[in-house]
Motif scaffolding. Sequence first.
Motif, PDB file in Angstrom:
ATOM      1  N   GLY A   1       0.796  -1.227   0.000  1.00 52.84           N
ATOM      2  CA  GLY A   1       0.000   0.000   0.000  1.00 52.84           C
ATOM      3  C   GLY A   1       0.825   1.272   0.000  1.00 52.84           C
ATOM      4  N   ILE A   2       0.209   2.321   0.538  1.00 49.89           N
ATOM      5  CA  ILE A   2       0.795   3.662   0.482  1.00 49.89           C
ATOM      6  C   ILE A   2       0.856   4.259   1.884  1.00 49.89           C
ATOM      7  N   ASP A   3       1.481   5.418   1.962  1.00 47.04           N
ATOM      8  CA  ASP A   3       1.545   6.226   3.193  1.00 47.04           C
ATOM      9  C   ASP A   3       2.280   5.515   4.322  1.00 47.04           C
ATOM     10  N   PRO A   4       3.485   4.978   4.039  1.00 48.01           N
ATOM     11  CA  PRO A   4       4.193   4.251   5.097  1.00 48.01           C
ATOM     12  C   PRO A   4       4.740   5.196   6.162  1.00 48.01           C
TER      13      PRO A   4
ATOM     14  N   VAL B   1       0.922   1.510   7.652  1.00 49.70           N
ATOM     15  CA  VAL B   1       0.539   1.988   6.305  1.00 49.70           C
ATOM     16  C   VAL B   1      -0.952   2.268   6.234  1.00 49.70           C
ATOM     17  N   ALA B   2      -1.364   2.903   5.143  1.00 44.06           N
ATOM     18  CA  ALA B   2      -2.779   3.225   4.964  1.00 44.06           C
ATOM     19  C   ALA B   2      -3.621   1.967   5.110  1.00 44.06           C
ATOM     20  N   GLY B   3      -4.800   2.166   5.734  1.00 48.54           N
ATOM     21  CA  GLY B   3      -5.696   0.999   5.808  1.00 48.54           C
ATOM     22  C   GLY B   3      -6.420   0.862   7.111  1.00 48.54           C
ATOM     23  N   ILE B   4      -5.916   0.865   8.265  1.00 49.11           N
ATOM     24  CA  ILE B   4      -4.547   1.095   8.694  1.00 49.11           C
ATOM     25  C   ILE B   4      -3.934  -0.247   9.126  1.00 49.11           C
TER      26      ILE B   4
ATOM     27  N   GLU C   1      13.707  -6.105   5.557  1.00 45.11           N
ATOM     28  CA  GLU C   1      12.968  -7.341   5.888  1.00 45.11           C
ATOM     29  C   GLU C   1      11.792  -7.015   6.812  1.00 45.11           C
ATOM     30  N   THR C   2      10.641  -7.628   6.520  1.00 46.48           N
ATOM     31  CA  THR C   2       9.480  -7.453   7.410  1.00 46.48           C
ATOM     32  C   THR C   2       9.218  -8.774   8.136  1.00 46.48           C
ATOM     33  N   PHE C   3       8.519  -8.671   9.251  1.00 42.26           N
ATOM     34  CA  PHE C   3       8.286  -9.856  10.079  1.00 42.26           C
ATOM     35  C   PHE C   3       6.795 -10.054  10.271  1.00 42.26           C
ATOM     36  N   GLY C   4       6.285 -11.199   9.822  1.00 46.84           N
ATOM     37  CA  GLY C   4       4.867 -11.496   9.983  1.00 46.84           C
ATOM     38  C   GLY C   4       4.026 -10.752   8.954  1.00 46.84           C
ATOM     39  N   GLU C   5       2.764 -11.108   8.943  1.00 48.67           N
ATOM     40  CA  GLU C   5       1.811 -10.480   8.028  1.00 48.67           C
ATOM     41  C   GLU C   5       1.374  -9.113   8.573  1.00 48.67           C
ATOM     42  N   PRO C   6       1.020  -8.182   7.701  1.00 49.94           N
ATOM     43  CA  PRO C   6       0.505  -6.895   8.192  1.00 49.94           C
ATOM     44  C   PRO C   6      -0.710  -7.122   9.099  1.00 49.94           C
ATOM     45  N   GLN C   7      -0.707  -6.456  10.224  1.00 46.10           N
ATOM     46  CA  GLN C   7      -1.835  -6.577  11.178  1.00 46.10           C
ATOM     47  C   GLN C   7      -2.734  -5.343  11.057  1.00 46.10           C
ATOM     48  N   ARG C   8      -4.024  -5.554  10.930  1.00 46.00           N
ATOM     49  CA  ARG C   8      -4.941  -4.403  10.855  1.00 46.00           C
ATOM     50  C   ARG C   8      -5.073  -3.761  12.221  1.00 46.00           C
ATOM     51  N   LEU C   9      -4.910  -2.460  12.270  1.00 44.91           N
ATOM     52  CA  LEU C   9      -4.922  -1.762  13.563  1.00 44.91           C
ATOM     53  C   LEU C   9      -6.245  -1.033  13.794  1.00 44.91           C
ATOM     54  N   TRP C  10      -6.713  -0.346  12.772  1.00 45.11           N
ATOM     55  CA  TRP C  10      -7.857   0.571  12.957  1.00 45.11           C
ATOM     56  C   TRP C  10      -8.300   0.997  11.573  1.00 45.11           C
ATOM     57  N   SER C  11      -9.583   1.286  11.396  1.00 42.57           N
ATOM     58  CA  SER C  11     -10.029   1.760  10.081  1.00 42.57           C
ATOM     59  C   SER C  11     -10.687   3.128  10.204  1.00 42.57           C
TER      60      SER C  11
ATOM     61  N   ALA D   1     -11.453   5.946   3.404  1.00 43.74           N
ATOM     62  CA  ALA D   1     -10.040   6.255   3.163  1.00 43.74           C
ATOM     63  C   ALA D   1      -9.231   6.545   4.429  1.00 43.74           C
ATOM     64  N   PRO D   2      -9.135   5.581   5.360  1.00 44.07           N
ATOM     65  CA  PRO D   2      -8.199   5.767   6.473  1.00 44.07           C
ATOM     66  C   PRO D   2      -6.771   5.647   5.927  1.00 44.07           C
ATOM     67  N   GLU D   3      -5.980   6.711   6.052  1.00 45.32           N
ATOM     68  CA  GLU D   3      -4.643   6.715   5.430  1.00 45.32           C
ATOM     69  C   GLU D   3      -3.735   7.662   6.203  1.00 45.32           C
ATOM     70  N   ALA D   4      -2.536   7.855   5.696  1.00 42.11           N
ATOM     71  CA  ALA D   4      -1.576   8.803   6.281  1.00 42.11           C
ATOM     72  C   ALA D   4      -1.322   8.539   7.750  1.00 42.11           C
ATOM     73  N   PRO D   5      -1.072   7.287   8.142  1.00 42.41           N
ATOM     74  CA  PRO D   5      -0.873   7.027   9.577  1.00 42.41           C
ATOM     75  C   PRO D   5       0.480   7.548  10.056  1.00 42.41           C
TER      76      PRO D   5
END
Length: 501
Positions: free
Chosen positions: A128-131, A145-148, A159-169, A176-180
């Motif tokens: 995604g975007i807005d890292p 990242v955006a999503g959030i 290197e990243t560790f684990g799958e992206p975890q959803r934090l909040w929308s 459009a939750p973005e720009a975290p």
Amino acid sequence: MSDRPQPSGTVTNPVIPGFHPDPSVCRVGDDYYLVCSSFEYFPGVPVFHSRDLVNWTQIGNALDRPSQLRLPREMPSSAGIYAPTLRHHDGRFWLIVTNVGDGGNMLFTATDPAGPWSDPVRLPGVPGIDPDLAWDEDGTCWCTVAGISQMRLDPTTGETFGEPQRLWSGTPGTQAPEAPHLYRIGDYWYLLIAEGGTERGHGVAIARGRTPAGPFEPCPANPILTHRSTPRPIQNTGHADLIQAPDGSWWMVLLGVRPRGGTPGWHVLGRETFLAPVEWVDGWPVVGELTTELPVPAWPLHPAAAVPARDDFDQAELHPQWISVRERPEQLCTTKERSGWLTLRAAGASLDEPDAVFVGRRQQHLSCRARTLVDPADGRGGLAVRLDEEHHYEIEAAAGQVTVFARIGSVRTEVASAPVPAGPVELGVDIDPAPPREPRSGPDTLSFGIEEADGTFTALATLDGRYLSTEVAGGFTGRVIGMYAASGTVHFDRFDYEPRP
Ligand code: 6LW
């Protein structure tokens, strides 16, 4: 709202006018640094320095070589470099940013924010975007990242560790939750986001939790900032970053626009960087009044290094304000071929093409004028006001003729022309507020013409500025005013840009 000693007077907002969206700021001692997105322009990611959050000086562009920034011709305008985050950690500056269309998310570092910046560390595991980057007490780096969503990251290897975890929308029902941006402040981790989309519904929301991975509780007062559905002169407010000043006060940089004209209102300078005061109440930030006249902060102001109204192209290197479309190879753009002149060599592409040979600077004033002395030599070229390949106006000199062209969507038209003596000719544009013609007035008018040696300006054509606005053209950028070569070799002796009263 505050017992902060309030000196008298105001400073103007936006603090960085013109197309400077998605600001991200950090502080090292008494020095602030700020970066913005830059999309299809090269060099990319302008870097600014300030000592007072109000006066900013551009000190460079973080991505200034092809090994850092590829913007291929098939990449549409307003793709490319989206929102960056700038942080200082472990004695280094860290810049994480998305190249939408070539490589996705990547990380750069520098010891001096003016550059040079490193080559990219690519981040294939960051979607995604807005890292955003944040480090916790034990040095773990969290990328949000955006999503959030969020993942842990090794910023030196990518290197990243684990799958992206959803934090909040964000606020329920808001798009459009973005720009975290994630901050450790006091006993909490705060997650600041934009929501509502970067248009008139834009807003800023925040949540807090006890760990960098949450869980997060939303602020009961969300959105903590929005101008949606208000008559305020600053609109589309969102995409914020928080910063604490040395005196302990808190501030927010964010993007906004200044629409003008009748309904729906047209903004032509793109999304600009604004400053707003912030107070903390019961563990939540409360954003102060966001106005175009900001009360002077309670510390000495340090004027920015003035950018001269005239660039004589006497320097070997171009000022960092100058940007080109997707690339700027030396063989097509140089000040070394004719001393004191900028030489542009057309690549067979006009401004309608994604690889136009164009060197411009962001329009930063609602009313302004630009002039350039052009020697078309054996080619064709001149002065242009560009939003993208399908929305630009220009005045062009070629072999004893000056012509004004307009490109609006799929329509390209020759608007006016006049004969001129062979040799160099001074071309110009005057940009002024449009005459009120509610509800259908445009934001401004652009008068293109010839400046005689005695200083008189003869306008050949006056065009409606609404067609060079984001509301018409779409996209994420703003007007850029500059010089171009449409064929052959064209030389430019000087370029003047100044605000008009
Ligand atoms: C950016 C997103 C946004 O990545 O627009 O203002 C996108 N909000 O956060 C491009 O600027």
